[in-house]
Write a protein that holds these residues in place. Structure first.
Motif, mmCIF file in Angstrom:
data_model
loop_
_atom_site.group_PDB
_atom_site.id
_atom_site.type_symbol
_atom_site.label_atom_id
_atom_site.label_comp_id
_atom_site.label_asym_id
_atom_site.label_seq_id
_atom_site.Cartn_x
_atom_site.Cartn_y
_atom_site.Cartn_z
ATOM 1 N N THR A 79 0.491 0.869 2.215
ATOM 2 C CA THR A 79 -0.237 1.883 1.455
ATOM 3 C C THR A 79 0.659 3.047 1.053
ATOM 4 O OG1 THR A 79 -0.901 2.971 3.501
ATOM 5 C CG2 THR A 79 -2.406 1.318 2.602
ATOM 6 N N ASP A 80 1.941 2.933 1.327
ATOM 7 C CA ASP A 80 2.887 4.013 1.060
ATOM 8 C C ASP A 80 2.823 4.447 -0.407
ATOM 9 O OD1 ASP A 80 4.935 5.793 1.696
ATOM 10 O OD2 ASP A 80 6.439 4.432 0.837
ATOM 11 N N THR A 118 0.337 5.766 -2.021
ATOM 12 C CA THR A 118 -0.985 5.768 -2.667
ATOM 13 C C THR A 118 -1.867 6.841 -2.031
ATOM 14 O OG1 THR A 118 -1.939 4.146 -1.140
ATOM 15 C CG2 THR A 118 -0.860 3.286 -3.128
ATOM 16 N N GLY A 171 -5.189 6.453 -1.730
ATOM 17 C CA GLY A 171 -6.307 5.827 -1.038
ATOM 18 C C GLY A 171 -6.308 4.345 -1.343
ATOM 19 N N SER A 172 -7.140 3.596 -0.592
ATOM 20 C CA SER A 172 -7.125 2.140 -0.735
ATOM 21 C C SER A 172 -8.522 1.565 -0.884
ATOM 22 C CB SER A 172 -6.481 1.506 0.501
ATOM 23 O OG SER A 172 -5.154 1.963 0.644
ATOM 24 N N LEU A 201 -5.049 2.791 9.516
ATOM 25 C CA LEU A 201 -5.202 3.641 8.326
ATOM 26 C C LEU A 201 -6.191 4.771 8.603
ATOM 27 C CD1 LEU A 201 -5.304 0.947 5.488
ATOM 28 C CD2 LEU A 201 -3.431 2.514 6.047
ATOM 29 N N ALA A 224 1.254 1.284 7.147
ATOM 30 C CA ALA A 224 1.892 2.418 6.476
ATOM 31 C C ALA A 224 2.714 1.966 5.266
ATOM 32 C CB ALA A 224 2.769 3.181 7.465
ATOM 33 N N HIS A 247 -5.930 8.219 5.993
ATOM 34 C CA HIS A 247 -5.778 7.621 4.655
ATOM 35 C C HIS A 247 -7.156 7.134 4.188
ATOM 36 C CE1 HIS A 247 -3.760 5.313 1.458
ATOM 37 N NE2 HIS A 247 -4.605 4.342 1.745
ATOM 38 N N THR A 286 -4.740 7.684 10.478
ATOM 39 C CA THR A 286 -3.865 8.613 9.755
ATOM 40 C C THR A 286 -4.630 9.424 8.709
ATOM 41 O OG1 THR A 286 -3.359 6.990 8.043
ATOM 42 C CG2 THR A 286 -1.895 7.034 9.935
#
Lengths: 266, 369
Positions: A54-55, A57, A59-60, A75, A51, A80, A78
């Motif tokens: 990637t807070d 953003t 997407g990754s 991820l 978390a 994401h 959640t």
């Protein structure tokens, strides 16, 4: 839409990683979004860090295996959006974009067989990475298809490190010469192999043909025969998949980018 | 009127695609349409990007104006073709000439039905390829196992993606895919594609793919009249696997890092036979002997110009085809057999490419003769 997409890599200076980031950045910025690149010296395995990482953003984009399965699972749970580049975790339901290792290896071996080569050396990539494992496996399959055999001492460890590949090939040449082709798991190792062979007085391509997987400006400059798995394009295609997810598409499975043989002078 | 216009437009496009005509004047001759009609339709096709002007040609013998040459533009549209191979659904993103730029693969969950009315599996594959489109999507094609109509599935896909959807039987589409796009296939001939991949499916394509059909032979009792044994029973991987493993015995595994998937074990069997493993050689010969009557029956009844062997069994290679031919000679006159080319189609994308061909054929009427 406004916001930022995160890109995670183990090394922002590596040619492969840099090229993926360049391609992804082009596509993401054209879509009006920002890019935040994070270099992670060590693979992140702790799901609790997901978390925080990637807070902020949308997407990754994860290059190879820099985030462990537990983090990817956290991820995914959640919602994401994540796209993996040249890595697979399909049991976690995270989609992937990668090059076509099977078709690429098939074309490289077919090319060498067509020009009369039969005594192969293989320079492998990192076996903790999907590309490294798949390319070796498909190389071995193509050997079987063509009824060729390669003795174990001609499978060299290159780990996607050009210096390591050059050293391994130099060692082999001093020890024995009975080979007429080298297949390298990536083009940067293949370029280093050509230099090492020439330094040892072996004529490329007259005595030994050298081919590599993947393409970039370095391969073009070196006159290397490759399958054109362009790494910048891989970055662009990966970003397209991630953007689709950010816009709400729920994607499953993996996308494979096709590669064509480019015969140059090696 | 609209239908006639559409028909004429296809006539013009097909003449350019096939090379029958290269200029507006030639198009008028070849299609029998008036010059103003041809000019109108050419204008439309240029605007749609399906053709382009590639420069001036040579002037006619009477010394008239040099005509502008026209070319088909295969990259103007893309097509998504999907098929189910073993336990996964595989899609290709192709241009109009069969050049693929990406694949998308989605594994099936245990017991998941790829033909279910909601079209979830095919939908996932299409959704995976949509972000990779470089040109407008012309349509979606899918080859499915069995012979259901698939109408609800097609409707679900049409609703979600907003383009026309064309469905066919998988084996039939494999034959069509080869006729339309594969190298080394005689396009005017009759191709029988035999997919041995757990079960046995047969696809037949005639003359350039204009006619194609397929059926499932898996439940055929085999050898004929012998109760209880079917082709599926003979060639199911579950019954062959222990025998392949036995033949390979103590052979080292060929992959250094991953468990060997069953797909590649025919390749290993072939490899072992080449290296002098007599048990492997005997098993390959037995498979050829068992499949030979099916091939002989196809040769005698369909009279094809080519029989192409696809599916996992194709990994046994050219030597297997030689044996197949030798054993088939016991069942069918040699001159009939000699008239047939036997070939291998060791691609898992044939069904998907056939689905692409189906869309190109249906939407642009390009591939039919």
């Amino acid at each position: 839409m406004t916001g930022t997409l995160g890109i995670y890599t183990n090394d922002v200076t590596g040619v492969f990683q840099r090229s993926v980031i360049q391609g992804a950045r082009e596509v993401v910025e054209r879509a009006g979004l920002g890019v935040a690149v994070t270099e992670l010296a060590e693979r992140v395995e702790d799901a609790h860090e997901a978390a925080a990482l990637t807070d902020g953003t949308l997407g990754s984009l994860v290059i190879t295996n820099v985030l462990g399965d537990a983090v990817l699972a956290a991820l995914a749970a959640t919602g994401h959006p994540v796209t993996l580049v040249s890595h697979r975790a399909h049991e976690l339901g995270v989609p992937t974009v990668m090059h076509d290792n099977r078709q690429g290896m098939r074309q490289l071996v077919e090319h060498l067989v067509a020009v009369g080569r039969s005594r192969f050396v293989y320079v492998g990539g990192r076996t903790d990475q999907l590309d490294g494992r798949e390319r070796e496996r498909f190389f071995r399959e193509e050997l079987m298809r063509h009824s060729l055999s390669v003795p174990p001492e001609r499978f060299l460890v290159g780990d996607f490190e050009p210096a390591l590949a050059a050293e391994a090939v130099s060692g082999l040449v001093r020890d024995q010469r009975g080979f007429d082709a080298v297949v390298a798991a990536d083009y940067l190792m293949a370029i280093a192999v050509i230099q090492a062979l020439r330094a040892e007085g072996v004529a490329v391509p007259e005595e030994v043909s050298v081919v590599g997987f993947g393409d970039g400006p370095e391969a073009q400059a070196a006159g290397l025969t490759v399958v054109s798995a362009d790494v910048v394009e891989l970055g662009r295609r990966s970003a397209r998949q991630l953007l689709a997810q950010v816009r709400g598409e729920r994607l499953r499975g993996y996308t494979v980018i096709r590669a064509g043989l480019i015969v140059r002078d090696s | 009127m609209e239908q006639l216009r559409r028909h004429n437009r296809h006539l013009v496009l097909r003449a350019i695609y096939s090379g029958a005509a290269e200029s507006r004047a030639e198009l008028a001759v070849v299609t029998g349409l008036t010059k103003p009609t041809v000019s109108n339709l050419v204008g439309e096709l240029l605007a749609d990007g399906l053709i382009r002007e590639r420069g001036p040609g040579r002037s006619s013998e009477s010394g008239g104006k040099r005509p502008t040459l026209l070319s088909f533009e295969p990259r103007a549209r893309q097509v998504i073709g999907v098929s189910v191979v073993g336990n996964r659904a595989l899609g290709v993103l192709s241009d109009l000439a069969g050049e693929t730029s990406a694949l998308h693969v989605r594994e099936l969950a245990p017991g998941e039905d790829p033909t279910a009315a909601d079209g979830a599996v095919v939908s996932d594959v299409v959704a995976g390829l949509v972000p990779q489109l470089d040109a407008p999507l012309l349509g979606i094609g899918a080859g499915l196992p069995g012979s259901g109509s698939g109408a609800p599935l097609a409707a679900a896909l049409r609703r979600r993606f907003g383009v026309n959807v064309h469905l066919g039987n998988q084996a039939e589409l494999s034959a069509l895919g080869q006729l339309a796009f594969a190298d080394g296939v005689e396009q005017d001939g009759t191709l029988v594609n035999l997919i041995v991949d757990g079960g046995i499916e047969m696809g037949v394509g005639l003359a350039g793919g204009a006619v194609h059909y397929g059926s499932d032979l898996a439940e055929l009792t085999w050898p004929a009249g012998q109760a209880g044994d079917t082709l599926r029973g003979r060639f199911a991987w579950s019954s062959l696997k222990p025998r392949v493993e036995q033949a390979l015995g103590g052979e080292p595994t060929t992959t250094a890092h991953e468990a060997e998937p069953p797909w590649h074990s025919y390749l290993r069997l072939k490899d072992a036979a080449v290296r002098g493993n007599t048990a492997a050689d005997a098993l390959i010969d037995e498979l050829a002997r068992d499949l030979a009557p099916v091939v002989a029956w196809l040769v005698a009844s369909v009279r094809p110009t080519q029989v192409s062997l696809g599916g996992r069994l194709s990994d046994l290679g050219e030597a297997f085809l030689d044996r197949l031919r030798r054993h088939a000679a016991a069942h069918v006159p040699v001159e009939q057999l000699d008239a047939v080319t036997l070939s291998l189609a060791y691609s898992d994308q044939l069904g998907a490419m056939g689905a692409v061909a189906l869309v190109v054929q249906a939407e642009l009427e390009l591939l039919s003769s």
